[in-house]
Design an enzyme around this catalytic site. Structure first.
Site, short mmCIF file in Angstrom:
data_model
loop_
_atom_site.label_atom_id
_atom_site.label_comp_id
_atom_site.label_asym_id
_atom_site.label_seq_id
_atom_site.Cartn_x
_atom_site.Cartn_y
_atom_site.Cartn_z
N TYR A 81 0.83 -1.21 0.00
CA TYR A 81 0.00 0.00 0.00
C TYR A 81 0.87 1.26 0.00
O TYR A 81 1.85 1.36 0.73
CB TYR A 81 -0.94 0.03 1.22
CG TYR A 81 -1.85 1.23 1.18
CD1 TYR A 81 -2.99 1.21 0.39
CD2 TYR A 81 -1.55 2.39 1.88
CE1 TYR A 81 -3.81 2.32 0.31
CE2 TYR A 81 -2.36 3.51 1.81
CZ TYR A 81 -3.49 3.47 1.02
OH TYR A 81 -4.29 4.57 0.93
N ASP A 163 -12.83 10.95 -2.81
CA ASP A 163 -11.48 11.40 -3.12
C ASP A 163 -11.32 12.18 -4.42
O ASP A 163 -10.58 13.13 -4.47
CB ASP A 163 -10.55 10.18 -3.21
CG ASP A 163 -10.58 9.32 -1.95
OD1 ASP A 163 -11.43 9.55 -1.08
OD2 ASP A 163 -9.74 8.41 -1.84
N GLU A 393 -16.75 -2.45 -5.31
CA GLU A 393 -16.49 -1.20 -4.58
C GLU A 393 -17.48 -0.12 -5.03
O GLU A 393 -18.03 0.62 -4.23
CB GLU A 393 -15.05 -0.75 -4.84
CG GLU A 393 -14.66 0.53 -4.12
CD GLU A 393 -13.21 0.92 -4.36
OE1 GLU A 393 -12.50 0.22 -5.12
OE2 GLU A 393 -12.77 1.93 -3.78
C1 GLC Z 1 -11.25 5.05 -1.28
C2 GLC Z 1 -12.53 5.86 -1.07
C3 GLC Z 1 -12.71 6.11 0.41
C4 GLC Z 1 -12.72 4.79 1.14
C5 GLC Z 1 -11.50 3.94 0.82
C6 GLC Z 1 -11.60 2.54 1.36
O1 GLC Z 1 -10.13 5.75 -0.89
O2 GLC Z 1 -12.50 7.05 -1.80
O3 GLC Z 1 -13.90 6.81 0.65
O4 GLC Z 1 -12.82 4.99 2.51
O5 GLC Z 1 -11.35 3.84 -0.58
O6 GLC Z 1 -12.77 1.91 0.92
#
Ligand code: GLC
Length: 428
Positions: A81, A163, A393
């Site tokens: 990551y 984001d 997602e």
């Molecule tokens: C992305 C999304 C965020 C979320 C993360 C984990 O960064 O934009 O909102 O918390 O993924 O799912």
């Protein structure tokens, strides 16, 4: 079909449970994320209330001394990551984390959990959790509303949880990226680059992060000088609902000393949201607190006002007109950005795709103000997307294709807690 999906959703939550805390999905997001955990707790609570509480308790373990609850908790180092703890400069903390927060859904979750079971053990757990939630809300109302305007700002697009929203592009374009240096992204090794933010966006994300790290995440310096400081209807409405839920919890516990402060936050926000009303558009949008310029697009967060208990006709009528127009342009709602706007992209991160968690919050608010038909359309669209493409997602609002990561925790959680037809039969 729905019973099978219920089982798959439970299996996903259990597979992503790394022992008291849950990751969003394997590979792409190997840590504990803040608002993900708040939704995940609601999913667990449909079959294990204790496990729901535990998710909130582990999230709050990451709380900083100033009350901030970070957006990512790095419980163990995972080189797959980026950006990890050393980039955030928090690798020496007891629990390394990112340096800013995410939408404060947790108090709303705790209220749901407490309403399910109010036996003595949960009263005790609420007593422990309540002051932590209070401190976190206080942090948001001071650090991210430094001048007491009644709207919550984000210092980073990641703090909003949405984001890559097109409305961040304008404010983020002013960020100086000349000092960012070389770095290697990891997200695009898991997911097609067309579905993820572009390199220019990533450079800006890192430059803002570096500003935060260099000022040691100091709230005043951030409020005054951070290169990005934008009031967000998403966080503001989620905070307002969470404040109302925290107030209900304070009453339940007899925490009378906390009541005036929470009531003041609510009153301030009820006035402050006017600042987020874009009169040219007739919708709630972002407001760049540096330039005073509103975001120019209707986004899914524009529809969260009812979730926050705001239902004045002056706001509601134009908002619902936008909702109906946007829904008529897609097969499956709710698109994260206006399909009529040139920045709309059906498959790119927060620039068009549908997110189950936003659908859940929007529909909950709509149902609460009596907009039951619209709420049902959102729920049925969510069911159709998950039946077609699984627990992705996010989803393309036109084709219904799943995108981003698979076997996703929060999509499974909102299925269990809200969308699943079996849950709605029980509720009927
Ligand atoms: C992305 C999304 C965020 C979320 C993360 C984990 O960064 O934009 O909102 O918390 O993924 O799912």
């Amino acid at each position: 079909m729905s019973a099978d999906l219920d089982k798959i959703a439970i299996d996903i939550l259990q597979a992503n449970d790394l022992g008291g805390y849950t990751i969003p999905t394997k590979g792409l997001y190997p840590y504990q994320w803040n608002w993900d955990s708040a939704f995940v707790a609601q999913g667990f609570a449909t079959f294990d209330v204790n496990r729901g509480w535990q998710e909130i308790e582990t999230l709050l373990q990451g709380q900083w001394d100033d009350g901030m609850v970070p957006h990512i908790l790095f419980r163990k180092d995972d080189p797959t990551y980026f950006p990890g703890p050393s980039v955030w400069g928090t690798q020496n903390r007891a629990l390394p984390s990112s340096g800013h927060s995410q939408p404060p859904v947790a108090a709303s979750t705790v209220r749901l959990l407490f309403e399910k079971d109010q036996s003595a053990t949960y009263v005790e757990r609420l007593r422990v959790v309540f002051p932590k939630l209070l401190a976190w809300h206080r942090w948001y109302h001071t650090a991210r509303d430094f001048d007491g305007r009644g709207v919550i700002a984000v210092m980073h697009p990641w703090e909003s949880g949405r984001d890559n929203l097109p409305d961040w592009d304008g404010p983020a374009a002013r960020v100086d990226t000349s000092g960012v240096g070389d770095y290697v992204r990891k997200d695009t090794s898991f997911v097609n680059a067309d579905m993820r933010p572009r390199k220019t966006d990533y450079d800006r994300y890192l430059a803002i992060l570096q500003f935060g790290r260099e000022c040691n995440w100091d709230a005043e310096k951030i409020a005054r000088d951070a290169p990005f400081y934008v009031a967000d209807p998403g966080v503001t409405f989620i905070q307002l609902r969470a404040d109302r839920d925290l107030l209900a919890l304070a009453h339940a516990l007899g925490e009378t000393a906390a009541l005036p402060e929470i009531e003041e936050w609510i009153a301030r926000a009820e006035q402050g949201i006017e600042l987020l009303w874009n009169p040219d558009l007739g919708a709630f949008t972002t407001l760049d607190l540096r330039s005073g310029v509103h975001g120019e697009g209707v986004s899914s967060a524009s529809f969260l006002a009812p979730y926050a208990g705001i239902c004045k006709a002056r706001y509601l009528e134009p908002t619902l007109a936008h909702f109906d127009r946007m829904m008529s342009k897609v097969t499956y709602g709710v698109p994260s950005y206006d399909p009529d706007h040139p920045a709309f992209e059906s498959m790119r991160y927060w620039r068009g795709p549908v997110w189950g968690i936003l659908n859940y919050m929007i529909a909950t608010g709509f149902a609460e103000i009596g907009e039951t038909e619209r709420a049902e359309r959102i729920r049925k669209d969510t069911v159709a997307l998950i039946e077609k493409s699984g627990f992705a997602e996010y989803f393309d609002p036109i084709s219904g294709e799943g995108a981003g990561g698979n076997s996703f925790s929060w999509t499974s959680a909102i299925w269990l807690n809200w969308a699943s037809p079996s849950r709605n039969q029980q509720a009927a």
